[in-house]
Design a protein around this motif. Sequence first.
Motif, PDB file in Angstrom:
ATOM      1  N   LYS A  23     -62.484 -49.322 -26.021  1.00 44.42           N
ATOM      2  CA  LYS A  23     -62.267 -48.420 -24.877  1.00 44.42           C
ATOM      3  C   LYS A  23     -60.886 -47.779 -24.961  1.00 44.42           C
ATOM      4  O   LYS A  23     -60.741 -46.572 -24.710  1.00 44.42           O
ATOM      5  N   ILE A  24     -59.873 -48.555 -25.325  1.00 38.91           N
ATOM      6  CA  ILE A  24     -58.531 -48.001 -25.496  1.00 38.91           C
ATOM      7  C   ILE A  24     -58.554 -46.902 -26.558  1.00 38.91           C
ATOM      8  O   ILE A  24     -58.001 -45.816 -26.364  1.00 38.91           O
ATOM      9  N   CYS A  25     -59.226 -47.182 -27.676  1.00 35.97           N
ATOM     10  CA  CYS A  25     -59.305 -46.203 -28.767  1.00 35.97           C
ATOM     11  C   CYS A  25     -60.052 -44.946 -28.327  1.00 35.97           C
ATOM     12  O   CYS A  25     -59.617 -43.830 -28.617  1.00 35.97           O
ATOM     13  N   ASP A  26     -61.173 -45.133 -27.634  1.00 32.00           N
ATOM     14  CA  ASP A  26     -61.968 -43.987 -27.177  1.00 32.00           C
ATOM     15  C   ASP A  26     -61.206 -43.154 -26.150  1.00 32.00           C
ATOM     16  O   ASP A  26     -61.212 -41.925 -26.215  1.00 32.00           O
ATOM     17  N   ASP A  27     -60.555 -43.819 -25.201  1.00 30.30           N
ATOM     18  CA  ASP A  27     -59.828 -43.113 -24.145  1.00 30.30           C
ATOM     19  C   ASP A  27     -58.644 -42.316 -24.685  1.00 30.30           C
ATOM     20  O   ASP A  27     -58.293 -41.273 -24.151  1.00 30.30           O
ATOM     21  N   ASP A  28     -58.015 -42.826 -25.717  1.00 28.74           N
ATOM     22  CA  ASP A  28     -56.797 -42.200 -26.243  1.00 28.74           C
ATOM     23  C   ASP A  28     -57.001 -41.566 -27.623  1.00 28.74           C
ATOM     24  O   ASP A  28     -56.047 -41.381 -28.368  1.00 28.74           O
ATOM     25  N   GLU A  29     -58.226 -41.214 -27.930  1.00 30.71           N
ATOM     26  CA  GLU A  29     -58.550 -40.691 -29.255  1.00 30.71           C
ATOM     27  C   GLU A  29     -57.719 -39.465 -29.626  1.00 30.71           C
ATOM     28  O   GLU A  29     -57.323 -39.295 -30.773  1.00 30.71           O
ATOM     29  N   ASP A  30     -57.434 -38.613 -28.663  1.00 32.45           N
ATOM     30  CA  ASP A  30     -56.707 -37.377 -28.940  1.00 32.45           C
ATOM     31  C   ASP A  30     -55.190 -37.507 -28.764  1.00 32.45           C
ATOM     32  O   ASP A  30     -54.472 -36.535 -28.922  1.00 32.45           O
ATOM     33  N   GLN A  31     -54.723 -38.693 -28.424  1.00 34.59           N
ATOM     34  CA  GLN A  31     -53.297 -38.905 -28.196  1.00 34.59           C
ATOM     35  C   GLN A  31     -52.591 -39.271 -29.498  1.00 34.59           C
ATOM     36  O   GLN A  31     -53.205 -39.745 -30.443  1.00 34.59           O
ATOM     37  N   ASN A  32     -51.293 -39.073 -29.530  1.00 38.27           N
ATOM     38  CA  ASN A  32     -50.492 -39.462 -30.678  1.00 38.27           C
ATOM     39  C   ASN A  32     -50.151 -40.943 -30.544  1.00 38.27           C
ATOM     40  O   ASN A  32     -49.477 -41.339 -29.599  1.00 38.27           O
ATOM     41  N   PHE A  33     -50.600 -41.738 -31.469  1.00 41.29           N
ATOM     42  CA  PHE A  33     -50.443 -43.190 -31.415  1.00 41.29           C
ATOM     43  C   PHE A  33     -48.992 -43.611 -31.205  1.00 41.29           C
ATOM     44  O   PHE A  33     -48.687 -44.434 -30.343  1.00 41.29           O
ATOM     45  N   LEU A  34     -48.089 -43.050 -31.992  1.00 44.61           N
ATOM     46  CA  LEU A  34     -46.707 -43.512 -31.946  1.00 44.61           C
ATOM     47  C   LEU A  34     -46.004 -43.169 -30.642  1.00 44.61           C
ATOM     48  O   LEU A  34     -45.003 -43.781 -30.302  1.00 44.61           O
ATOM     49  N   GLU A  35     -46.524 -42.217 -29.892  1.00 41.72           N
ATOM     50  CA  GLU A  35     -45.906 -41.884 -28.616  1.00 41.72           C
ATOM     51  C   GLU A  35     -46.281 -42.884 -27.526  1.00 41.72           C
ATOM     52  O   GLU A  35     -45.666 -42.916 -26.474  1.00 41.72           O
ATOM     53  N   SER A  36     -47.304 -43.697 -27.768  1.00 46.88           N
ATOM     54  CA  SER A  36     -47.790 -44.620 -26.739  1.00 46.88           C
ATOM     55  C   SER A  36     -47.869 -46.060 -27.208  1.00 46.88           C
ATOM     56  O   SER A  36     -48.641 -46.839 -26.672  1.00 46.88           O
ATOM     57  N   VAL A  37     -47.083 -46.421 -28.196  1.00 43.44           N
ATOM     58  CA  VAL A  37     -47.141 -47.774 -28.749  1.00 43.44           C
ATOM     59  C   VAL A  37     -46.924 -48.824 -27.669  1.00 43.44           C
ATOM     60  O   VAL A  37     -47.639 -49.818 -27.601  1.00 43.44           O
ATOM     61  N   GLY A  38     -45.948 -48.612 -26.805  1.00 46.14           N
ATOM     62  CA  GLY A  38     -45.668 -49.583 -25.746  1.00 46.14           C
ATOM     63  C   GLY A  38     -46.837 -49.770 -24.809  1.00 46.14           C
ATOM     64  O   GLY A  38     -47.173 -50.892 -24.424  1.00 46.14           O
ATOM     65  N   ASP A  39     -47.491 -48.660 -24.444  1.00 46.15           N
ATOM     66  CA  ASP A  39     -48.667 -48.740 -23.572  1.00 46.15           C
ATOM     67  C   ASP A  39     -49.795 -49.497 -24.256  1.00 46.15           C
ATOM     68  O   ASP A  39     -50.454 -50.344 -23.642  1.00 46.15           O
ATOM     69  N   TYR A  40     -50.029 -49.180 -25.529  1.00 44.56           N
ATOM     70  CA  TYR A  40     -51.099 -49.859 -26.265  1.00 44.56           C
ATOM     71  C   TYR A  40     -50.806 -51.345 -26.383  1.00 44.56           C
ATOM     72  O   TYR A  40     -51.691 -52.183 -26.212  1.00 44.56           O
ATOM     73  N   LEU A  41     -49.564 -51.671 -26.702  1.00 44.06           N
ATOM     74  CA  LEU A  41     -49.186 -53.074 -26.851  1.00 44.06           C
ATOM     75  C   LEU A  41     -49.405 -53.828 -25.548  1.00 44.06           C
ATOM     76  O   LEU A  41     -49.961 -54.929 -25.546  1.00 44.06           O
ATOM     77  N   SER A  42     -49.026 -53.223 -24.437  1.00 41.67           N
ATOM     78  CA  SER A  42     -49.235 -53.860 -23.126  1.00 41.67           C
ATOM     79  C   SER A  42     -50.722 -54.068 -22.853  1.00 41.67           C
ATOM     80  O   SER A  42     -51.138 -55.146 -22.408  1.00 41.67           O
ATOM     81  N   ASP A  43     -51.512 -53.038 -23.110  1.00 41.41           N
ATOM     82  CA  ASP A  43     -52.959 -53.133 -22.871  1.00 41.41           C
ATOM     83  C   ASP A  43     -53.607 -54.197 -23.764  1.00 41.41           C
ATOM     84  O   ASP A  43     -54.452 -54.974 -23.310  1.00 41.41           O
ATOM     85  N   ILE A  44     -53.200 -54.241 -25.018  1.00 42.79           N
ATOM     86  CA  ILE A  44     -53.781 -55.212 -25.955  1.00 42.79           C
ATOM     87  C   ILE A  44     -53.382 -56.636 -25.565  1.00 42.79           C
ATOM     88  O   ILE A  44     -54.219 -57.543 -25.570  1.00 42.79           O
ATOM     89  N   CYS A  45     -52.124 -56.830 -25.199  1.00 41.54           N
ATOM     90  CA  CYS A  45     -51.689 -58.171 -24.767  1.00 41.54           C
ATOM     91  C   CYS A  45     -52.394 -58.591 -23.484  1.00 41.54           C
ATOM     92  O   CYS A  45     -52.778 -59.755 -23.335  1.00 41.54           O
ATOM     93  N   TYR A  46     -52.590 -57.655 -22.560  1.00 48.70           N
ATOM     94  CA  TYR A  46     -53.326 -57.957 -21.329  1.00 48.70           C
ATOM     95  C   TYR A  46     -54.754 -58.394 -21.661  1.00 48.70           C
ATOM     96  O   TYR A  46     -55.241 -59.409 -21.138  1.00 48.70           O
TER      97      TYR A  46
END
Length: 101
Positions: A23-46
Amino acid sequence: LIQQKKCQATAMDVELFCKGIQKICDDDEDQNFLESVGDYLSDICYLACLHKVKLEASFINAALACEIMEGLASSLYPDMAVQKIALPMVAKAELMHRFKL
């Protein structure tokens, strides 16, 4: 990403964790990964905590290192596009590591 040993997660937990990652991948498919690393890390740890999935320490270390480097670079050089410079370097390092060059 997921460490199998000593994991208290059930098969259902792992499946739900994987669906959350998808779901994270699908929701952010068009986003630049490196600009949201902190958000992804938080979501994955949660998700990992929620589903009792133990993450590989090397994944967490790499993600935190990227976030720290991006923060330092943007503080020192606000106009620099870190992802344009870092992404080729990360890809090269990953290939070298994967093929043991």
